[in-house]
Scaffold this motif. Structure first.
Motif, mmCIF file in Angstrom:
data_model
loop_
_atom_site.group_PDB
_atom_site.id
_atom_site.type_symbol
_atom_site.label_atom_id
_atom_site.label_comp_id
_atom_site.label_asym_id
_atom_site.label_seq_id
_atom_site.Cartn_x
_atom_site.Cartn_y
_atom_site.Cartn_z
ATOM 1 N N LEU A 53 6.333 2.541 -10.523
ATOM 2 C CA LEU A 53 5.250 2.393 -11.485
ATOM 3 C C LEU A 53 5.763 2.629 -12.904
ATOM 4 O O LEU A 53 6.254 3.718 -13.213
ATOM 5 C CB LEU A 53 4.121 3.398 -11.195
ATOM 6 C CG LEU A 53 3.555 3.456 -9.776
ATOM 7 C CD1 LEU A 53 2.354 4.405 -9.743
ATOM 8 C CD2 LEU A 53 3.175 2.092 -9.257
ATOM 9 N N ASN A 57 0.825 -1.213 0.000
ATOM 10 C CA ASN A 57 0.000 0.000 0.000
ATOM 11 C C ASN A 57 0.857 1.260 0.000
ATOM 12 O O ASN A 57 0.504 2.250 0.625
ATOM 13 C CB ASN A 57 -0.931 -0.027 1.221
ATOM 14 C CG ASN A 57 -2.164 0.830 1.032
ATOM 15 O OD1 ASN A 57 -2.506 1.204 -0.080
ATOM 16 N ND2 ASN A 57 -2.822 1.173 2.125
ATOM 17 N N PHE A 76 8.489 0.796 -4.921
ATOM 18 C CA PHE A 76 7.204 0.492 -5.568
ATOM 19 C C PHE A 76 7.107 1.322 -6.844
ATOM 20 O O PHE A 76 6.304 2.246 -6.954
ATOM 21 C CB PHE A 76 6.052 0.814 -4.611
ATOM 22 C CG PHE A 76 4.721 0.215 -4.995
ATOM 23 C CD1 PHE A 76 4.480 -1.138 -4.841
ATOM 24 C CD2 PHE A 76 3.711 1.016 -5.502
ATOM 25 C CE1 PHE A 76 3.246 -1.685 -5.190
ATOM 26 C CE2 PHE A 76 2.468 0.474 -5.848
ATOM 27 C CZ PHE A 76 2.252 -0.883 -5.679
ATOM 28 N N LEU A 86 -5.158 0.252 -7.876
ATOM 29 C CA LEU A 86 -4.366 0.913 -8.910
ATOM 30 C C LEU A 86 -4.702 0.391 -10.302
ATOM 31 O O LEU A 86 -4.790 1.169 -11.260
ATOM 32 C CB LEU A 86 -2.873 0.713 -8.634
ATOM 33 C CG LEU A 86 -2.233 1.641 -7.600
ATOM 34 C CD1 LEU A 86 -0.785 1.242 -7.369
ATOM 35 C CD2 LEU A 86 -2.323 3.097 -8.040
ATOM 36 N N VAL A 87 -4.884 -0.922 -10.410
ATOM 37 C CA VAL A 87 -5.227 -1.513 -11.709
ATOM 38 C C VAL A 87 -6.552 -0.948 -12.208
ATOM 39 O O VAL A 87 -6.688 -0.585 -13.385
ATOM 40 C CB VAL A 87 -5.284 -3.045 -11.607
ATOM 41 C CG1 VAL A 87 -5.955 -3.657 -12.830
ATOM 42 C CG2 VAL A 87 -3.873 -3.610 -11.450
ATOM 43 N N ARG A 111 -3.471 -0.170 -2.751
ATOM 44 C CA ARG A 111 -3.415 -1.599 -3.039
ATOM 45 C C ARG A 111 -3.475 -1.813 -4.551
ATOM 46 O O ARG A 111 -4.128 -1.057 -5.273
ATOM 47 C CB ARG A 111 -4.569 -2.328 -2.352
ATOM 48 C CG ARG A 111 -4.423 -2.477 -0.842
ATOM 49 C CD ARG A 111 -5.630 -3.190 -0.261
ATOM 50 N NE ARG A 111 -5.795 -4.518 -0.834
ATOM 51 C CZ ARG A 111 -5.469 -5.663 -0.218
ATOM 52 N NH1 ARG A 111 -4.955 -5.633 0.997
ATOM 53 N NH2 ARG A 111 -5.667 -6.817 -0.808
ATOM 54 N N THR A 112 -2.816 -2.861 -5.003
ATOM 55 C CA THR A 112 -2.665 -3.027 -6.448
ATOM 56 C C THR A 112 -3.989 -3.178 -7.173
ATOM 57 O O THR A 112 -4.153 -2.698 -8.291
ATOM 58 C CB THR A 112 -1.726 -4.214 -6.763
ATOM 59 O OG1 THR A 112 -1.279 -4.103 -8.114
ATOM 60 C CG2 THR A 112 -2.403 -5.558 -6.537
ATOM 61 N N ASP A 171 0.506 -5.157 -12.575
ATOM 62 C CA ASP A 171 -0.397 -5.025 -13.715
ATOM 63 C C ASP A 171 -0.142 -6.143 -14.721
ATOM 64 O O ASP A 171 1.001 -6.503 -15.012
ATOM 65 C CB ASP A 171 -0.195 -3.662 -14.383
ATOM 66 C CG ASP A 171 -1.354 -3.282 -15.277
ATOM 67 O OD1 ASP A 171 -1.480 -3.890 -16.362
ATOM 68 O OD2 ASP A 171 -2.127 -2.393 -14.899
ATOM 69 N N SER A 206 -6.145 2.769 -13.135
ATOM 70 C CA SER A 206 -5.421 2.940 -14.402
ATOM 71 C C SER A 206 -6.349 2.820 -15.599
ATOM 72 O O SER A 206 -6.131 3.461 -16.631
ATOM 73 C CB SER A 206 -4.302 1.897 -14.522
ATOM 74 O OG SER A 206 -3.277 2.130 -13.595
ATOM 75 N N SER A 215 0.474 -0.386 -12.040
ATOM 76 C CA SER A 215 0.897 -1.109 -10.843
ATOM 77 C C SER A 215 2.012 -2.085 -11.203
ATOM 78 O O SER A 215 2.041 -2.630 -12.317
ATOM 79 C CB SER A 215 -0.288 -1.883 -10.250
ATOM 80 O OG SER A 215 0.164 -2.930 -9.396
#
Length: 394
Positions: free
Chosen positions: A320, A48, A318, A56-57, A52-53, A285, A60, A282
């Protein structure tokens, strides 16, 4: 009869097909359900640093209109999505995943042999857990007492954990129970038959065909080794399913310039018009999850450095990746400082040959991320000269 020669795709064309499959072109998808169904699944991860992924997914793809509360509603109240084995899946796809659940303890791996033996030794404990859920559920993990006859011992990190949690995890993987909510960090469990269409069934050939078609549609271009539900779990009969999809013109054999091996593209996407945009991805992703494919197709080397000691990281904790059109043009290292309510970007890096005109759209996407998070300010540290003015203006 001689099979026709594979279709030749330029690297650029193949990248565009991959981006379209991942719903990262323009215009954006309309809803959470459209994204989850289109991607076949959305992976979950608790890291985080920014969000959390799974969030983010979805952000996006959907942009600022995405709300985590809407995902929670679809999971727990409306039951249009369900959580399984660290993935978010459409409830309408349950019949596709039920055979994999039933196959969980089949096979000759050491792990599966241990789990089957442990479950057999704790048969009475299993019955107790299911009876408690049937009579009193939904229940939190801590609401169910540990009646294990044989403790969980695999030599891993969870040897000293609660045997009840491990029993629930095994029953979850077998499709007998499921997560139906959360109380803070505590999972809430119930019988799967109360929440999922457990009596729906499809033939094995139909399951294999739909899994392969959907996975290929999400990938855009893929090799047969990736035609799996999760990991390497390809459905039984996948070779026949692939041959059938090929005859129907859905799975198109292709050769991609600069890449070796057998590849397939989804016939619909090969002919689709491409409109690109900027996106921040992410680390988990699907577009970049297969690092070998990412390096070959996008000429972009990416490694997750969460578990790398700080002084040995090349880029950051982390990071991106940055998508611009059909290219991965750079990466940035963000962290959400919740105490100060600021999004701090330690650095931004551009790949060799990254276009200067990408700076504005990248800055707009970073600004969108800040608005979505609700921060008071965005701070950007080091940045490429060509993008610096746009990024420092945030």
């Amino acid at each position: 009869m001689t099979a026709p020669a594979p279709l030749r795709l330029s690297n650029e064309h193949a990248r565009r097909v991959a981006v379209l499959g991942q719903l990262l072109g323009a215009p954006r998808p309309r809803s959470i359900l459209d994204v989850v169904r289109g991607l076949f699944f959305v992976q979950m991860d608790p890291t985080n640093s920014v969000a959390r992924t799974e969030h983010l997914v979805l952000w996006s793809r959907l942009g600022e209109r995405y709300r985590a509360a809407d995902l929670e509603r679809l999971l727990w109240r409306d039951k249009q999505l369900f959580e399984f084995n660290a993935y978010i899946l459409p409830t309408t796809d349950y019949a596709l995943h039920r055979p994999s659940m039933r196959r969980y303890l089949r096979g000759d791996t050491g792990r599966r042999r241990y789990v089957a033996s442990w479950l057999k030794a704790n048969a009475s404990f299993r019955r107790h857990v299911l009876r408690r859920l049937r009579d009193e559920g939904p229940l939190r993990t801590r609401d169910i007492e540990n009646r294990a006859v044989q403790g969980w011992r695999t030599g891993g990190w969870n040897d000293d954990s609660n045997d009840t949690a491990m029993m629930l995890a095994v029953l979850w993987r077998r499709g007998e129970v499921m997560i139906v909510g959360r109380d803070g960090q505590q999972r809430i469990w119930d019988l799967a038959e109360r929440r999922l269409p457990v009596h729906e069934a499809r033939s094995a050939p139909a399951v294999a065909i739909e899994i392969l078609e959907r996975r290929l549609l999400a990938a855009g271009v893929a090799q047969p080794r990736t035609f799996a539900q999760f990991g390497n779990d390809r459905p039984p009969g996948w070779e026949r399913a692939l041959a059938r999809l090929e005859r129907r013109g859905i799975a198109v054999p292709v050769r991609i310039d600069g890449l070796r091996g057998d590849w397939y593209a989804h016939g619909e996407l090969v002919e689709s018009r491409f409109r690109g945009r900027a996106a921040l991805l992410s680390p988990f992703d699907q577009l970049i999850h297969d690092r070998t494919r990412t390096q070959g197709l996008f000429r972009f080397r990416y490694r997750l450095e969460i578990y790398v000691p700080k002084d040995r990281r090349e880029f950051g904790y982390f990071v991106l990746p940055i998508l611009f059109g059909d290219r991965l043009v750079g990466r940035l290292d963000p962290a959400f400082d919740r105490r100060a309510n600021r999004l701090r970007v330690r650095a931004v890096w551009a790949e060799d040959g990254a276009p200067a005109e990408a700076g504005g759209p990248i800055a707009e996407e970073l600004s969108s991320l800040g608005r979505w998070l609700g921060v008071d300010a965005i701070e950007v540290g080091e940045a490429p000269r060509a993008w610096r003015r746009a990024l420092r203006s945030l």
